[in-house]
Motif scaffolding. Structure first.
Motif, PDB file in Angstrom:
ATOM      1  N   ILE A  13      -0.978   0.761  25.478  1.00  0.00           N
ATOM      2  CA  ILE A  13       0.051   1.625  24.892  1.00  0.00           C
ATOM      3  C   ILE A  13      -0.380   2.099  23.508  1.00  0.00           C
ATOM      4  O   ILE A  13      -0.236   3.280  23.158  1.00  0.00           O
ATOM      5  CB  ILE A  13       1.400   0.875  24.813  1.00  0.00           C
ATOM      6  N   MET A  14      -0.932   1.169  22.715  1.00  0.00           N
ATOM      7  CA  MET A  14      -1.360   1.534  21.365  1.00  0.00           C
ATOM      8  C   MET A  14      -2.494   2.552  21.397  1.00  0.00           C
ATOM      9  O   MET A  14      -2.533   3.482  20.583  1.00  0.00           O
ATOM     10  CB  MET A  14      -1.788   0.272  20.609  1.00  0.00           C
ATOM     11  N   ILE A  15      -3.412   2.400  22.344  1.00  0.00           N
ATOM     12  CA  ILE A  15      -4.523   3.357  22.454  1.00  0.00           C
ATOM     13  C   ILE A  15      -4.001   4.751  22.778  1.00  0.00           C
ATOM     14  O   ILE A  15      -4.450   5.752  22.213  1.00  0.00           O
ATOM     15  CB  ILE A  15      -5.531   2.878  23.520  1.00  0.00           C
ATOM     16  N   SER A  16      -3.039   4.828  23.699  1.00  0.00           N
ATOM     17  CA  SER A  16      -2.478   6.131  24.057  1.00  0.00           C
ATOM     18  C   SER A  16      -1.794   6.792  22.865  1.00  0.00           C
ATOM     19  O   SER A  16      -1.892   8.009  22.660  1.00  0.00           O
ATOM     20  CB  SER A  16      -1.502   5.982  25.229  1.00  0.00           C
ATOM     21  N   GLU A  17      -1.097   5.993  22.045  1.00  0.00           N
ATOM     22  CA  GLU A  17      -0.431   6.531  20.869  1.00  0.00           C
ATOM     23  C   GLU A  17      -1.448   7.001  19.827  1.00  0.00           C
ATOM     24  O   GLU A  17      -1.307   8.072  19.234  1.00  0.00           O
ATOM     25  CB  GLU A  17       0.488   5.469  20.263  1.00  0.00           C
ATOM     26  N   LEU A  18      -2.471   6.191  19.610  1.00  0.00           N
ATOM     27  CA  LEU A  18      -3.491   6.547  18.625  1.00  0.00           C
ATOM     28  C   LEU A  18      -4.235   7.813  19.031  1.00  0.00           C
ATOM     29  O   LEU A  18      -4.617   8.622  18.173  1.00  0.00           O
ATOM     30  CB  LEU A  18      -4.479   5.389  18.459  1.00  0.00           C
ATOM     31  N   LEU A  64      -9.309  -1.675  18.487  1.00  0.00           N
ATOM     32  CA  LEU A  64      -8.532  -2.308  19.559  1.00  0.00           C
ATOM     33  C   LEU A  64      -9.437  -2.755  20.699  1.00  0.00           C
ATOM     34  O   LEU A  64      -9.203  -3.794  21.324  1.00  0.00           O
ATOM     35  CB  LEU A  64      -7.467  -1.337  20.076  1.00  0.00           C
ATOM     36  N   VAL A  66      -0.055  -4.010  25.816  1.00  0.00           N
ATOM     37  CA  VAL A  66       0.177  -3.612  24.424  1.00  0.00           C
ATOM     38  C   VAL A  66      -0.982  -2.766  23.904  1.00  0.00           C
ATOM     39  O   VAL A  66      -0.781  -1.715  23.283  1.00  0.00           O
ATOM     40  CB  VAL A  66       0.361  -4.860  23.534  1.00  0.00           C
ATOM     41  N   ILE A  67      -2.210  -3.202  24.180  1.00  0.00           N
ATOM     42  CA  ILE A  67      -3.383  -2.470  23.716  1.00  0.00           C
ATOM     43  C   ILE A  67      -3.459  -1.091  24.370  1.00  0.00           C
ATOM     44  O   ILE A  67      -3.769  -0.088  23.717  1.00  0.00           O
ATOM     45  CB  ILE A  67      -4.661  -3.279  23.989  1.00  0.00           C
ATOM     46  N   PRO A 122      -9.440   3.318  14.967  1.00  0.00           N
ATOM     47  CA  PRO A 122      -8.482   2.316  15.465  1.00  0.00           C
ATOM     48  C   PRO A 122      -8.649   2.006  16.949  1.00  0.00           C
ATOM     49  O   PRO A 122      -8.454   0.860  17.374  1.00  0.00           O
ATOM     50  CB  PRO A 122      -7.119   2.954  15.182  1.00  0.00           C
TER      51      PRO A 122
END
Length: 229
Positions: A39-44, A66, A36-37, A62
């Motif tokens: 994926i979120m890093i790639s999006e951010l 994370l 999850v982290i 952000p």
């Protein structure tokens, strides 16, 4: 265009640094919270790269947050068994004594075709040969075969042996690794003498040279013209 290039480079190094801090497992088998982290890093990171109107810090802050969250969760897992269960779950036994646990397959939403494929990939073809098949929290399948089917070890056969060591690279693409020479207690003169023994005039002609796991000198020339063990 130049600003976009600079922003992309900065975000790239921030993400690489973050993933390195998060540990080597981040590039291997991920736990659910780690996935999850990631994926979120790639999006951010992608948002400030696509839109120059978004301040760079709106992506960097952000990501660092994370990173801190992941470190905190990792520490909690080290300290608490309950935290490990909450964030990572428990391994599930899918096969026991050659018998598939159908209920576990349903709970894990793991179909029989995927199970048989994973078993074959690990070199097993008969269910009755398997004592346990365990679905780990990372999603990998661990297989424990029945003891009578495991290969005998050298100790079992009373065969004398010497312990294998890690190979040490000495030359890579013509460049001598002096640090590795120091690790094995050798110098450049010793390396040159090894090359002369094998009729290699210069290290610049060597694609790779190393001390293998058996302690033997191995090399291969750039033109694939010769190798030696």
């Amino acid at each position: 265009m130049f600003i976009s290039l600079i922003r992309t480079m900065i975000l790239y190094f921030v993400v690489v640094f973050t993933m390195r801090i998060m540990g080597k497992r981040q590039i291997g088998q991920l736990q659910p919270f780690e996935l999850v982290i990631a994926i979120m890093i790639s999006e951010l990171a992608s948002l400030p790269m696509q839109d120059n109107r978004i301040p760079l810090f709106h992506g960097v802050i952000p990501i660092i947050t994370l990173l801190a969250l992941q470190v905190i969760i990792s520490v909690l897992q080290l300290k608490s068994e309950k935290a490990r269960v909450v964030f990572c779950g428990k391994p599930s036994i899918l096969i026991k004594n050659g018998i598939i646990d159908i209920q576990q397959l349903k709970e894990q939403r793991y179909n029989i075709n995927d199970l048989m494929e994973e078993i074959r990939l690990q070199g097993y073809y008969n269910l009755e040969d398997i004592q346990y098949a365990i679905l780990e929290t990372s999603g990998q399948l661990s297989i424990i075969p029945k003891t009578g089917l495991t290969f005998p070890s050298k100790d079992d056969l009373n065969i004398k042996y010497s312990q294998d060591q890690l190979p040490v690279t000495l030359i890579l693409d013509g460049n001598i690794n002096k640090n590795n020479l120091n690790i094995i207690g050798k110098n450049q003169s010793w390396l040159e003498s090894q090359l002369k023994k094998n009729n290699v005039p210069s290290s610049s002609r060597v694609f790779i040279a190393l001390i293998d796991s058996k302690g033997k000198f191995y090399y291969q020339l750039k033109n694939n013209g010769g190798s030696n063990k």
